[in-house]
Enzyme design. Sequence first.
Site, PDB file in Angstrom:
ATOM      1  N   HIS A   1      -1.402  -5.509   8.367  1.00 48.79           N
ATOM      2  CA  HIS A   1      -1.829  -6.658   7.563  1.00 48.79           C
ATOM      3  C   HIS A   1      -2.580  -7.663   8.444  1.00 48.79           C
ATOM      4  O   HIS A   1      -3.629  -8.182   8.067  1.00 48.79           O
ATOM      5  CB  HIS A   1      -0.619  -7.361   6.943  1.00 48.79           C
TER       6      HIS A   1
ATOM      7  N   HIS B   1       3.264  -1.609   9.405  1.00 46.52           N
ATOM      8  CA  HIS B   1       2.686  -2.083   8.134  1.00 46.52           C
ATOM      9  C   HIS B   1       2.308  -3.559   8.247  1.00 46.52           C
ATOM     10  O   HIS B   1       1.200  -3.955   7.859  1.00 46.52           O
ATOM     11  CB  HIS B   1       3.707  -1.867   7.012  1.00 46.52           C
ATOM     12  N   GLU B   2       3.206  -4.360   8.791  1.00 45.60           N
ATOM     13  CA  GLU B   2       2.941  -5.798   8.909  1.00 45.60           C
ATOM     14  C   GLU B   2       1.852  -6.078   9.946  1.00 45.60           C
ATOM     15  O   GLU B   2       0.997  -6.948   9.740  1.00 45.60           O
ATOM     16  CB  GLU B   2       4.230  -6.543   9.261  1.00 45.60           C
TER      17      GLU B   2
ATOM     18  N   GLU C   1      -1.841  -3.742   0.111  1.00 40.60           N
ATOM     19  CA  GLU C   1      -0.631  -2.993   0.433  1.00 40.60           C
ATOM     20  C   GLU C   1      -0.956  -1.533   0.723  1.00 40.60           C
ATOM     21  O   GLU C   1      -0.416  -0.937   1.657  1.00 40.60           O
ATOM     22  CB  GLU C   1       0.374  -3.093  -0.717  1.00 40.60           C
TER      23      GLU C   1
END
Length: 294
Positions: free
Chosen positions: A151, A147-148, A224
């Site tokens: 980003h 997830h990071e 997100e």
Amino acid sequence: MKRILLFIATNLAILLVLSITLRILGVDRILEAQGGGLNYSSLLTFAAVIGFGGSLISLAMSKWSAKKMTGAVVIDIPSNTTEHWLVETVRRQAKATGIGMPEVAIYDSPDANAFATGMNRNNALVAVSTGLLQKMQQDEIEAVLAHEVSHVANGDMVTLTLIQGVVNTFVIFLARIIGHAVDRAVFRTEEEHGPAYMITSIIAEILLGILASIIVMWFSRQREFRADAGSARLVGHNKMIAALERLKQQYEPSHLPDRMEALGISGQGSRFGRLFMSHPPLDERIAALRKATS
């Protein structure tokens, strides 16, 4: 609510300090056209310099300030199996997304959280909390890391900075117009701007800045969903859903510093208003991932 107010206050503080400093130095005078009006082209340039200047300075300092605020310690040489696994997992995910290897760090905090920041896709920082390492299974941690990394790969830090810069520009531009109108219409100042111009402009800047933060928070929520989808592509939908479910079970009020809250994975936003939430509710994020698999 405290987190949201401090997030807004940080951005406003940068704008106000720059605005007041330039006013004291007399730079504001370039905005005055002949006849006591406003030079709108100069005003727009002035607003853009301040608006983008503050957000770009924040971006340039993002990795340094994140480390200072959280006490994150970068893993230069892994000292145990956990650190080795973290570094190699991020390395593998970074290669899969085509970005440079981020710095990997751990910070001491009881909440299960992680964040990514940095100037660009090839100069980023991915940090996880000790609480996340203690409370999540390895597959779930892998999903959080993905997830990071997503980003970073999506360029979210740069995009958020540019959006904040545009928003800041129009806040400053409109605040000066409101200050000029009040100075002329209410206080009947005919030539150079009086004290009412500066006071009204600052008040307008604060109020418009709060309203404009709705736009920034909207983008934060959308990013997100995109990062969740990116993680699902890297490690599978089931792992990302499991990670979000774990966050629901383990959630505690975040111990990330207030200015870092919007960068974390488990931010819950404010119950006082969805418009000011930096993150969508976890249930909505889980539902979006399940819908993608149906």
